[in-house]
Design a protein around this motif. Structure first.
Motif, short mmCIF file in Angstrom:
data_model
loop_
_atom_site.label_atom_id
_atom_site.label_comp_id
_atom_site.label_asym_id
_atom_site.label_seq_id
_atom_site.Cartn_x
_atom_site.Cartn_y
_atom_site.Cartn_z
N PHE A 482 25.49 50.38 11.36
CA PHE A 482 25.77 51.24 10.35
C PHE A 482 27.00 52.00 10.47
O PHE A 482 27.86 51.97 9.48
CB PHE A 482 24.55 52.09 9.99
N GLU A 483 27.34 52.46 11.69
CA GLU A 483 28.45 53.27 11.79
C GLU A 483 30.00 52.37 11.82
O GLU A 483 30.87 52.90 11.22
CB GLU A 483 28.36 53.76 13.39
N ARG A 484 29.82 51.18 12.24
CA ARG A 484 30.72 50.13 11.89
C ARG A 484 30.87 49.94 10.51
O ARG A 484 32.15 50.06 10.03
CB ARG A 484 30.68 48.79 12.55
N LYS A 485 30.08 49.58 9.55
CA LYS A 485 29.77 49.18 8.44
C LYS A 485 30.08 50.24 7.44
O LYS A 485 31.27 50.09 6.37
CB LYS A 485 28.62 48.60 7.88
N ALA A 486 29.73 51.54 7.76
CA ALA A 486 30.18 52.55 6.69
C ALA A 486 31.18 53.56 7.39
O ALA A 486 31.46 54.44 6.90
CB ALA A 486 28.87 53.26 6.49
N HIS A 487 31.86 53.11 8.37
CA HIS A 487 32.95 53.97 9.04
C HIS A 487 33.66 54.67 8.31
O HIS A 487 33.80 56.08 8.31
CB HIS A 487 33.78 53.05 9.74
N ASP A 488 34.08 54.19 7.15
CA ASP A 488 35.11 55.05 6.24
C ASP A 488 34.37 56.18 5.36
O ASP A 488 35.15 56.91 5.02
CB ASP A 488 35.79 54.14 5.20
N ASN A 489 33.09 56.22 5.48
CA ASN A 489 32.59 57.49 4.88
C ASN A 489 31.76 58.12 5.66
O ASN A 489 31.20 59.12 5.23
CB ASN A 489 31.53 56.46 3.53
N LEU A 490 31.84 58.03 6.93
CA LEU A 490 31.14 59.02 7.93
C LEU A 490 32.13 59.88 8.37
O LEU A 490 33.27 59.88 8.73
CB LEU A 490 30.60 57.85 9.01
N ALA A 491 31.45 60.87 8.83
CA ALA A 491 31.95 62.01 9.63
C ALA A 491 30.94 62.78 10.45
O ALA A 491 29.88 62.59 10.31
CB ALA A 491 32.37 63.28 8.45
#
Ligand code: G4P
Length: 526
Positions: A482-491
């Motif tokens: 998930f961290e890879r896929k949603a990287h741009d929205n994660l903080a």
């Protein structure tokens, strides 16, 4: 008096309402009943020309910090009532939500003309997390308002709680005559213009008493009898167990401004609302009347007066009693501290109150070592659970006016976040610093404190974040994917937890659908 007796007589509650429903006005009337003030009109100081000096305001001056308005303790009919203020309007913040974790019951105030409003819905959701028992006061009957049955229906539908009217209004607006108490079978007559004081009321026993027809007029008495038949068919009877389980709310009608009906509610609170309840901790449940003291910090209030740099940590005592000089262990750090100068809030005994009991709130002077959620005990290693962080709803990007202060900015924001003054997010994809809050005033407070306490001068810019969710997964592999896929929205938030920052609600919904293995949480327990 034994610890058990002290605990049994405590009622610790907060008011939940939408701005302008009448929270301040009703608080003032409660202080009148609690003898904390002698004449109403002092809180806002507008209605009465005379500013009666209240003990309450004196305290504020003496301590040079407005913590006293956060907790008001007063005696009423043999009980010791603790009213915890829940900041409203612009200073609405996470504190408002977290205060609700420190009470045993809540009073919901509803504007009878407006019905259930948005803020009330949110605050009710928070009460639901712990099934907090709720009393309801339907306010402003001295105005032309909506039909009582309609308002009860709305409460039942929107808030999903059963309503049990305890009092019922006779007339409204200019022809508001008083209320009939269904349990006592008495009518209490309203007198206008007595709102500043505790008034003598006339009571008429019995619904079919001819005196009633004479006092309110035959038409109103007749209408009352007819309506009550309808009401009894359409609503619920009061049931103590369902109230204590948070499933049913006793409902009172009146006018806070006219100080009418408020005392019925207060009587109900003292009679039915629970004494301090057991609390869940990591290793076990703690009973309120255990002899050893425990407590948790639910709020930290900074002093906005630069001359007094300290902050006050508000602790809810969950068991035992506080005595001046008590030695407590701060479980998170493992350190022992001797507490000699806690603030207590008992009316009239402001100087040397040296004891406080389970259910009470005490204020600890804090020089940066205490965090929201901290548990204190007399030595036992346990941590109270269920003190939440709530997903913020407002976001801004922090921009430094002096780019060299980046280190101080991070330090300041991390500390302010630990204290609960704001939430901070560091996106994975860039070096932005994003602040999250639930009330707009929080941003100004943070900017002022960064400047005053950390020497950091900053400003805010809009950022396209609509909402945030803490994310979790069953296992690390799923999380990594998930961290890879949603990287741009994660903080990462101030405490290092992974957070999904959604630019729109729709985006969040899609993300939730696309990643069924991931839990998107609206709250995070501390
Ligand atoms: P809040 O803390 O929930 O925001 O509400 P607050 O008590 O400040 O009340 C909001 C407004 O509603 C105030 O009027 C207050 O006087 C009025 N109010 C409260 N209870 C009653 C009531 O029972 N009847 C009527 N008619 N009005 C009520 P305001 O004009 O906004 O403020 P102010 O000019 O009185 O200070």
């Amino acid at each position: 008096m034994s610890l058990q007796d002290q605990v049994a007589k405590r009622r610790t509650f907060a008011i939940i309402s939408h701005p302008d429903a009448g929270k301040t006005t009703i608080t003032e009337k409660l202080l009148l009943y609690g003898n904390l003030i002698q004449s109403a009109g002092t809180v806002k100081g507008k209605k009465s020309g005379k500013h009666a000096t209240s003990d309450w305001m004196e305290m504020e001056k003496e301590r040079g910090i407005s913590v006293t308005t956060s907790v008001m303790q007063f005696p009423y009919k043999g009980a010791t009532v603790n009213l915890l203020d829940t900041p409203g309007h612009a200073d609405f913040s996470e504190d408002t939500y977290r205060t609700l974790t420190a009470v045993d019951s809540a009073l919901m105030v509803i504007d009878a003309a407006k019905g259930v409003e948005e803020r009330t819905v949110k605050l009710m959701e928070v009460c639901r997390l712990r099934d907090t028992p709720i009393l309801t006061f339907i306010n402003k009957l001295d105005r032309d308002v909506r039909d009582g049955i309609e308002v009860l229906d709305e409460i039942e539908d929107v808030l999903n709680i059963e309503c049990a009217p305890i009092t019922w209004p006779i007339g409204m607006g200019k022809s508001f005559k008083g209320v009939y108490n269904l349990l006592r079978d008495t009518t209490v007559l309203y007198k206008t213009g007595q709102g500043h004081t505790v008034q003598d009321v006339r009571e008429i026993q019995g619904l079919n008493n001819p005196e009633l027809d004479e006092a309110v007029g035959a038409a109103y008495a007749e209408e009352l009898r007819d309506t009550l038949e309808l009401v009894q068919g359409a609503s619920h009877e009061f049931d103590l167990e369902r109230f204590l389980a948070g499933k049913l709310t006793p409902v009172f009608f009146g006018t806070a401004l006219g100080n009418f009906g408020v005392d019925h509610m207060l009587d109900g609170l003292v009679e039915w609302a629970p004494a301090p309840q057991p609390r869940d901790a990591t290793s076990r449940t703690v009973a309120a009347d255990e002899p050893k003291m425990t407590g948790f910090v639910f709020k930290i209030q900074a002093n906005m007066d630069p001359k007094h740099r300290d902050r006050v940590a508000f602790m809810r005592i969950c068991s035992g009693k506080y005595q001046k000089g008590i030695k407590l262990k701060q479980v998170r750090t493992g350190k022992d501290v001797r507490i000699a100068d806690a603030l207590t809030f008992l009316a009239g005994e402001r100087d040397n109150v040296e004891e406080a009991f389970s259910g009470d709130i005490i204020g600890l002077h804090n020089h940066g070592t205490i965090q929201i959620g901290d548990t204190f005990t007399e030595g036992e290693d346990l941590n109270f659970t269920g003190i939440p962080h709530f997903a913020p709803e407002l976001f801004q990007r922090v921009v430094l006016n002096d780019p060299l202060k980046s280190k101080q900015l991070h330090k300041g924001l991390t500390q302010l976040a630990e204290e609960g003054a704001t939430q901070v997010f560091f996106p994975l994809r860039n070096n932005d610093v994003i602040l999250g809050a639930v009330g707009t005033l929080q941003f100004d407070v943070v900017a002022a404190r960064l400047k005053g306490e950390y020497g950091v001068d900053c400003r805010y810019e809009p950022v396209s974040v609509a909402t945030a969710r803490w994310v979790e997964a069953e296992n690390e592999r799923e999380m990594a994917a998930f961290e890879r896929k949603a990287h741009d929205n994660l903080a990462r938030d101030g405490a290092g937890h992974l957070t999904y920052l959604a630019p729109t609600r729709v985006n969040l919904q899609l993300a939730e659908e696309r990643h069924p293995d991931i839990l998107f949480r609206e709250t995070r327990e501390i």
